[in-house]
Structure formats: structure tokens, C-alpha cells
Scaffold this active site. Structure first.
Site, PDB file in Angstrom:
ATOM      1  N   HIS A  10     -51.813   1.644 -50.016  1.00 52.37           N
ATOM      2  CA  HIS A  10     -51.595   2.655 -51.048  1.00 52.37           C
ATOM      3  C   HIS A  10     -50.162   2.630 -51.588  1.00 52.37           C
ATOM      4  O   HIS A  10     -49.941   2.842 -52.774  1.00 52.37           O
ATOM      5  CB  HIS A  10     -51.932   4.050 -50.506  1.00 52.37           C
ATOM      6  N   GLY A  67     -45.239  -0.350 -48.426  1.00 50.80           N
ATOM      7  CA  GLY A  67     -43.976   0.361 -48.547  1.00 50.80           C
ATOM      8  C   GLY A  67     -42.781  -0.531 -48.260  1.00 50.80           C
ATOM      9  O   GLY A  67     -41.906  -0.716 -49.103  1.00 50.80           O
ATOM     10  N   SER A  68     -42.735  -1.101 -47.070  1.00 57.95           N
ATOM     11  CA  SER A  68     -41.636  -1.995 -46.707  1.00 57.95           C
ATOM     12  C   SER A  68     -42.030  -3.457 -46.805  1.00 57.95           C
ATOM     13  O   SER A  68     -41.159  -4.324 -46.897  1.00 57.95           O
ATOM     14  CB  SER A  68     -41.173  -1.710 -45.268  1.00 57.95           C
ATOM     15  N   GLY A  69     -43.301  -3.755 -46.738  1.00 57.59           N
ATOM     16  CA  GLY A  69     -43.784  -5.131 -46.733  1.00 57.59           C
ATOM     17  C   GLY A  69     -43.856  -5.740 -45.347  1.00 57.59           C
ATOM     18  O   GLY A  69     -44.437  -6.804 -45.161  1.00 57.59           O
ATOM     19  N   GLY A  71     -45.298  -4.584 -42.319  1.00 56.25           N
ATOM     20  CA  GLY A  71     -46.625  -4.580 -41.696  1.00 56.25           C
ATOM     21  C   GLY A  71     -47.584  -5.490 -42.427  1.00 56.25           C
ATOM     22  O   GLY A  71     -48.426  -6.158 -41.823  1.00 56.25           O
ATOM     23  N   GLU A  72     -47.455  -5.540 -43.737  1.00 56.31           N
ATOM     24  CA  GLU A  72     -48.319  -6.377 -44.557  1.00 56.31           C
ATOM     25  C   GLU A  72     -48.097  -7.854 -44.237  1.00 56.31           C
ATOM     26  O   GLU A  72     -49.044  -8.635 -44.141  1.00 56.31           O
ATOM     27  CB  GLU A  72     -48.072  -6.072 -46.038  1.00 56.31           C
ATOM     28  N   HIS A  99     -38.084 -24.077 -47.511  1.00 58.18           N
ATOM     29  CA  HIS A  99     -37.915 -24.484 -46.115  1.00 58.18           C
ATOM     30  C   HIS A  99     -39.117 -24.188 -45.229  1.00 58.18           C
ATOM     31  O   HIS A  99     -39.303 -24.871 -44.214  1.00 58.18           O
ATOM     32  CB  HIS A  99     -36.687 -23.804 -45.508  1.00 58.18           C
ATOM     33  N   ASN A 100     -39.911 -23.186 -45.568  1.00 60.02           N
ATOM     34  CA  ASN A 100     -41.006 -22.782 -44.675  1.00 60.02           C
ATOM     35  C   ASN A 100     -42.385 -23.009 -45.262  1.00 60.02           C
ATOM     36  O   ASN A 100     -43.377 -22.742 -44.603  1.00 60.02           O
ATOM     37  CB  ASN A 100     -40.857 -21.308 -44.298  1.00 60.02           C
ATOM     38  N   ARG A 133     -37.106 -32.674 -43.251  1.00 68.57           N
ATOM     39  CA  ARG A 133     -36.941 -32.061 -41.928  1.00 68.57           C
ATOM     40  C   ARG A 133     -37.705 -30.748 -41.824  1.00 68.57           C
ATOM     41  O   ARG A 133     -38.113 -30.337 -40.737  1.00 68.57           O
ATOM     42  CB  ARG A 133     -35.468 -31.864 -41.602  1.00 68.57           C
ATOM     43  N   ARG A 137     -40.770 -28.939 -39.016  1.00 74.15           N
ATOM     44  CA  ARG A 137     -40.730 -27.576 -38.478  1.00 74.15           C
ATOM     45  C   ARG A 137     -42.006 -26.811 -38.821  1.00 74.15           C
ATOM     46  O   ARG A 137     -42.526 -26.056 -37.987  1.00 74.15           O
ATOM     47  CB  ARG A 137     -39.497 -26.856 -38.994  1.00 74.15           C
TER      48      ARG A 137
END
Length: 148
Positions: A10, A67-69, A71-72, A99-100, A133, A137
């Protein structure tokens, strides 16, 4: 054109709707995994659904928000094959891709404004994985995931 799966709770709903409209207007294919209002909901099912769309090849990338991102991002990362990154600034959005090889972007709707969220999404979508590299990873992350 990029196929993008969205999921939010929400708190992220209004930003999700804004980004969906903007990206659809730009010609991207949208998969909306919910939620469908600002009524209070639990985010895991919506964010995992978006990550599953990526894992199953129905979407190229996922975007999840709350809200913060945080938990998502965690919910999306529970899906094997998802590499979700919380990016509330341009630097982390670029690094998550370069990089990820992140395939799910998480944004805090209560952390960033609309303009910055648009820039983060644009940068995430336009940045390529560097490989080299970093590929080693990412392979190690995939191996860790296979342990469980």
C-alpha cells in the site's frame, strides 16, 4: 521494449501506478502483480510474484516498492533466481546492475520523490552488467542459492 513486472504494498502503490503509466507510455510491457489500492496489505506476496515473473522469463526485470523498500527487497530475494537490490539513489542503481546483475529493483516510496524514482528506474533499466570479475561473483551467489 522491456518487460517489467511490478509489485508493491500500500505504501508503494501510488509510486507504482506513476511508474507503470510512465513506462507504459514509453513502450515497455507492464505486468502488474499488485497491490491494487492504498488499503493496508502485506507486501511479500506481491513482491515475490513480481520476482517470479522475472525468474520464469515472463519479465526482463522486476520493480518492487514499499515504504522503505527493504522488506520488499527481502521478499523478492526469497525467490530463487531473483537478485533484488534496494536502490534509493543513483549510485546504488548503477552498481546493482553493473556489478551485481540485479534483475529486481526495490525502491522506498517514502524515501525518494517521484523525480528521483524516475531517474533511478531509468538508470537501472539502461545500465548493462559489466561481467568480467563480477560474473564470477554473481556465479558464486547463484551457487550459494543452490545450497538451499
Amino acid at each position: 521494449m522491456t518487460r517489467i513486472a511490478f509489485g508493491s504494498d500500500h505504501a508503494g502503490y501510488e509510486l507504482k501506478q506513476h511508474l507503470i503509466a510512465r513506462l507504459a507510455d514509453a513502450g515497455h510491457e507492464i505486468i502488474d502483480c499488485g497491490t491494487d489500492s492504498t488499503d493496508s496489505v502485506d507486501y511479500p506476496e506481491f513482491c515475490a510474484a513480481a520476482a517470479r515473473q522475472v525468474r520464469d522469463g515472463h519479465a526482463d526485470v522486476g520493480i518492487v516498492m514499499g515504504g522503505s523498500g527493504q522488506g520488499e527487497q527481502l521478499a523478492a530475494n526469497k525467490v530463487r533466481g531473483a537478485r533484488a537490490a534496494l536502490c534509493n539513489c543513483l549510485y546504488t542503481a548503477r552498481m546493482a546492475r553493473e556489478h551485481n546483475d540485479a534483475n529486481v529493483l526495490s525502491i522506498g516510496a517514502r524515501v525518494v520523490g517521484l523525480g528521483l524514482a524516475e531517474e533511478i528506474v531509468d538508470l537501472f533499466l539502461s545500465t548493462e552488467f559489466e561481467g568480467g570479475r563480477h560474473a564470477r561473483r554473481v556465479d558464486q551467489l547463484t551457487a550459494l542459492e543452490a545450497e538451499f
